[in-house]
Design an enzyme around this catalytic site. Structure first.
Site, PDB file in Angstrom:
ATOM      1  N   ALA A  66       0.760   8.531   3.575  1.00  0.00           N
ATOM      2  CA  ALA A  66       0.768   7.700   2.634  1.00  0.00           C
ATOM      3  C   ALA A  66      -0.876   7.223   2.351  1.00  0.00           C
ATOM      4  O   ALA A  66      -1.591   7.286   3.421  1.00  0.00           O
ATOM      5  CB  ALA A  66       1.436   6.162   2.841  1.00  0.00           C
ATOM      6  N   GLY A 109       3.540   9.711   5.972  1.00  0.00           N
ATOM      7  CA  GLY A 109       4.440  10.029   4.803  1.00  0.00           C
ATOM      8  C   GLY A 109       4.532  11.471   4.316  1.00  0.00           C
ATOM      9  O   GLY A 109       5.255  11.834   3.720  1.00  0.00           O
ATOM     10  N   GLU A 112       7.207  12.587   6.287  1.00  0.00           N
ATOM     11  CA  GLU A 112       8.459  11.927   5.759  1.00  0.00           C
ATOM     12  C   GLU A 112       8.644  12.633   4.306  1.00  0.00           C
ATOM     13  O   GLU A 112       9.878  12.808   3.981  1.00  0.00           O
ATOM     14  CB  GLU A 112       8.394  10.443   5.425  1.00  0.00           C
ATOM     15  N   GLU A 132       1.977   6.183  12.383  1.00  0.00           N
ATOM     16  CA  GLU A 132       1.567   4.903  11.603  1.00  0.00           C
ATOM     17  C   GLU A 132       1.398   3.885  12.852  1.00  0.00           C
ATOM     18  O   GLU A 132       0.865   2.927  12.357  1.00  0.00           O
ATOM     19  CB  GLU A 132       2.890   4.600  10.829  1.00  0.00           C
TER      20      GLU A 132
HETATM   21  N1  CAA Z   1      -5.161   7.953   3.296  1.00  0.00           N
HETATM   22  C1  CAA Z   1      -6.051   7.965   2.678  1.00  0.00           C
HETATM   23  N2  CAA Z   1      -7.110   8.731   2.725  1.00  0.00           N
HETATM   24  C2  CAA Z   1      -6.979   9.630   3.769  1.00  0.00           C
HETATM   25  C3  CAA Z   1      -5.979   9.819   4.585  1.00  0.00           C
HETATM   26  C4  CAA Z   1      -4.848   8.973   4.191  1.00  0.00           C
HETATM   27  N3  CAA Z   1      -3.576   8.741   4.951  1.00  0.00           N
HETATM   28  N4  CAA Z   1      -5.818  10.890   5.466  1.00  0.00           N
HETATM   29  C5  CAA Z   1      -7.200  11.449   5.108  1.00  0.00           C
HETATM   30  N5  CAA Z   1      -7.704  10.721   4.128  1.00  0.00           N
HETATM   31  C6  CAA Z   1      -9.189  10.844   3.659  1.00  0.00           C
HETATM   32  C7  CAA Z   1     -10.083  10.384   4.603  1.00  0.00           C
HETATM   33  O1  CAA Z   1     -10.191   9.066   4.651  1.00  0.00           O
HETATM   34  C8  CAA Z   1     -11.481  11.190   4.034  1.00  0.00           C
HETATM   35  O2  CAA Z   1     -11.967  10.575   2.984  1.00  0.00           O
HETATM   36  P1  CAA Z   1     -13.518  10.069   3.010  1.00  0.00           P
HETATM   37  O3  CAA Z   1     -14.214  11.437   3.197  1.00  0.00           O
HETATM   38  O4  CAA Z   1     -13.647   9.579   1.735  1.00  0.00           O
HETATM   39  O5  CAA Z   1     -13.734   9.429   4.084  1.00  0.00           O
HETATM   40  C9  CAA Z   1     -10.738  12.493   3.609  1.00  0.00           C
HETATM   41  O6  CAA Z   1      -9.403  12.096   3.502  1.00  0.00           O
HETATM   42  C10 CAA Z   1     -10.787  13.714   4.825  1.00  0.00           C
HETATM   43  O7  CAA Z   1     -10.168  13.159   5.895  1.00  0.00           O
HETATM   44  P2  CAA Z   1     -11.055  13.119   7.489  1.00  0.00           P
HETATM   45  O8  CAA Z   1     -12.431  13.183   7.293  1.00  0.00           O
HETATM   46  O9  CAA Z   1     -10.498  12.113   8.325  1.00  0.00           O
HETATM   47  O10 CAA Z   1     -10.772  14.610   7.787  1.00  0.00           O
HETATM   48  P3  CAA Z   1     -10.500  15.052   9.301  1.00  0.00           P
HETATM   49  O11 CAA Z   1     -10.202  16.631   9.101  1.00  0.00           O
HETATM   50  O12 CAA Z   1     -11.470  14.657  10.224  1.00  0.00           O
HETATM   51  O13 CAA Z   1      -9.151  14.530   9.926  1.00  0.00           O
HETATM   52  C11 CAA Z   1      -6.884  13.764  10.001  1.00  0.00           C
HETATM   53  C12 CAA Z   1      -7.811  14.788   9.514  1.00  0.00           C
HETATM   54  C13 CAA Z   1      -6.517  13.902  11.480  1.00  0.00           C
HETATM   55  C14 CAA Z   1      -5.409  14.125   9.374  1.00  0.00           C
HETATM   56  C15 CAA Z   1      -7.473  12.307   9.595  1.00  0.00           C
HETATM   57  O14 CAA Z   1      -7.532  12.266   8.074  1.00  0.00           O
HETATM   58  C16 CAA Z   1      -6.327  11.177   9.688  1.00  0.00           C
HETATM   59  O15 CAA Z   1      -6.013  10.749  10.772  1.00  0.00           O
HETATM   60  N6  CAA Z   1      -5.798  10.722   8.318  1.00  0.00           N
HETATM   61  C17 CAA Z   1      -4.798   9.556   8.845  1.00  0.00           C
HETATM   62  C18 CAA Z   1      -3.473  10.089   9.042  1.00  0.00           C
HETATM   63  C19 CAA Z   1      -2.467   9.027   9.128  1.00  0.00           C
HETATM   64  O16 CAA Z   1      -2.670   8.008   9.967  1.00  0.00           O
HETATM   65  N7  CAA Z   1      -1.379   9.092   8.433  1.00  0.00           N
HETATM   66  C20 CAA Z   1      -0.320   8.077   8.307  1.00  0.00           C
HETATM   67  C21 CAA Z   1      -0.680   7.277   7.077  1.00  0.00           C
HETATM   68  S1  CAA Z   1       0.259   5.673   6.990  1.00  0.00           S
HETATM   69  C22 CAA Z   1       1.696   6.295   6.155  1.00  0.00           C
HETATM   70  O17 CAA Z   1       1.956   7.363   5.967  1.00  0.00           O
HETATM   71  C23 CAA Z   1       2.768   5.006   5.969  1.00  0.00           C
HETATM   72  C24 CAA Z   1       4.162   5.694   5.827  1.00  0.00           C
HETATM   73  O18 CAA Z   1       5.041   6.031   6.527  1.00  0.00           O
HETATM   74  C25 CAA Z   1       4.702   5.932   4.191  1.00  0.00           C
END
Ligand code: CAA
Length: 258
Positions: A66, A109, A112, A132
Site C-alpha cells: 500500500a 498490500g 495481499e 508492515e
Molecule cells: N509506498 C510508497 N512508496 C513506495 C513504496 C510504498 N509501499 N515502496 C516503494 N516506494 C517508493 C519509494 O519511496 C521510492 O520513491 P522515491 O524515489 O520518491 O523515494 C521508490 O518507490 C523506489 O523505492 P526504493 O528507492 O525504496 O527502491 P529499492 O529498490 O531501494 O527498495 C523495497 C525496494 C525494498 C521494496 C523498498 O521500496 C521498500 O521497502 N518498500 C516498502 C515495502 C513495504 O513496507 N510495504 C508495505 C507497505 S504498508 C502496507 O502494504 C499496508 C497494508 O497491508 C495494506
C-alpha cells in the site's frame, strides 16, 4: 474503453490483462490504483467475452505495498471512515478467475493483492512478505486472514510478526504460490494458463470459483452442500450437454458459455 492513469488495461482474446503501472513508486497501491483495478476487473467481469483475468506488475515489482506516503498522516478515524482499502473488496469479489503473475516485490498490500487472486504464478525473481510490522502497523488488505488460510498459522504468524521477506522457492514450498517459473517465461506462462481457463465453459468456471471461495468461509458440511447445488445447477446448461456429448463422441467440446 475507460481511460486509466495508474494501470494498463488490455483484452487479448478471452483474457483481460491489468498491468499495474506506477514504476516511480514500485507500483505502490494508492487509492487511485485500487479504484482503477476494481473498475477494470469489474468491467471484465460483466463481459462474457472475458473468461480469465491476469493481474501483473513490472519485472522489478508486482507491488511494493500500500502507498505508505498516502497513509502516513492519516488518523484512525479517517482510516475507518474512508474505508481506506474498501475498493479491494470489489476486486476480490469478481466471479471471473484471476491469475496474479508476480515478478519482483510483492510486499505488504502487494502480497495481499496476489492473495486476493485465485492463482499466483511466481517468477523465480519474486519476493513475498508482510513487512508492515516494520512500519508500526499490521497487514490491512487481508494479510492476517488470507495468509493463514494459504500457509497455516505458524508460517503466517512468523511472516507477519517478523516481517521476513521470502523468495519464490520458499513461497512455493509453503503453499503461497501455485507455481514458480523463470522470470523470462512469466507472461507467456500466465497467458497460456489464462487462455486454458478462458477456453472452458463460463458457467462451470464461475461455479468452480464460487465453490472454491466458499470453502474459505464455510464448515465442511455447508461447503459440500453448496457444491452439491452448484454441481446440479450446471446440468441445466447447454455446455454440460455439449461437454459430455463431446466426451462420448471423442471430440473436443465447443462451449457456448450458456
Ligand atoms: N509506498 C510508497 N512508496 C513506495 C513504496 C510504498 N509501499 N515502496 C516503494 N516506494 C517508493 C519509494 O519511496 C521510492 O520513491 P522515491 O524515489 O520518491 O523515494 C521508490 O518507490 C523506489 O523505492 P526504493 O528507492 O525504496 O527502491 P529499492 O529498490 O531501494 O527498495 C523495497 C525496494 C525494498 C521494496 C523498498 O521500496 C521498500 O521497502 N518498500 C516498502 C515495502 C513495504 O513496507 N510495504 C508495505 C507497505 S504498508 C502496507 O502494504 C499496508 C497494508 O497491508 C495494506
Amino acid at each position: 474503453m475507460t481511460e486509466y492513469e495508474t494501470i494498463l488495461v488490455e483484452q487479448r482474446g478471452r483474457v483481460g490483462w491489468i498491468t499495474l503501472n506506477r514504476p516511480q513508486a514500485l507500483n505502490a497501491l494508492n487509492g487511485q490504483v485500487a479504484d482503477e483495478v476494481a473498475a477494470a476487473a469489474s468491467a471484465f467481469d460483466v463481459d462474457e467475452g472475458v473468461g480469465a483475468i491476469v493481474v501483473t506488475g513490472s519485472e522489478k515489482a508486482f507491488a511494493a505495498g500500500a502507498d505508505i506516503k498516502e497513509m502516513e498522516g492519516m488518523t484512525s478515524a479517517e482510516m475507518l471512515s474512508t474505508d481506506h482499502f474498501g475498493a479491494w473488496r470489489e476486486f476480490a469479489a469478481v466471479r471471473t478467475p484471476v491469475i496474479a503473475a508476480v515478478a519482483g516485490y510483492a510486499l505488504g498490500g502487494g502480497c495481499e493483492l496476489a492473495m486476493m487472486c485465485d492463482i499466483i504464478l511466481s517468477a523465480d525473481s519474486a519476493k513475498f512478505g508482510q513487512p508492515e510490522i516494520n512500519l508500526g502497523v499490521i497487514p490491512g488488505m487481508g494479510g492476517t486472514q488470507r495468509l493463514i488460510r494459504a500457509v497455516g498459522y505458524y508460517k503466517a504468524a512468523e511472516l507477519v510478526l517478523s516481517g521476513r521477506i521470502i523468495g519464490a522457492d520458499e513461497a512455493e514450498r509453503i503453499g503461497l504460490v501455485s507455481r514458480v517459473v523463470p522470470a523470462a517465461d512469466l507472461l507467456a506462462e500466465a497467458t497460456a494458463l489464462a487462455e486454458t481457463i478462458a477456453s472452458k465453459s463460463l458457467p462451470s468456471v464461475y461455479a468452480a470459483k464460487a465453490t472454491l471461495d466458499a470453502a474459505m468461509e464455510t464448515p465442511l458440511a455447508e461447503g459440500l452442500a453448496a457444491e452439491k447445488v452448484a454441481f446440479a445447477e450446471l446440468f441445466d446448461t447447454a455446455d454440460q450437454k455439449e461437454g459430455m456429448a463431446a466426451f462420448r463422441e471423442k471430440r473436443p467440446p465447443h462451449f457456448v458459455h450458456r
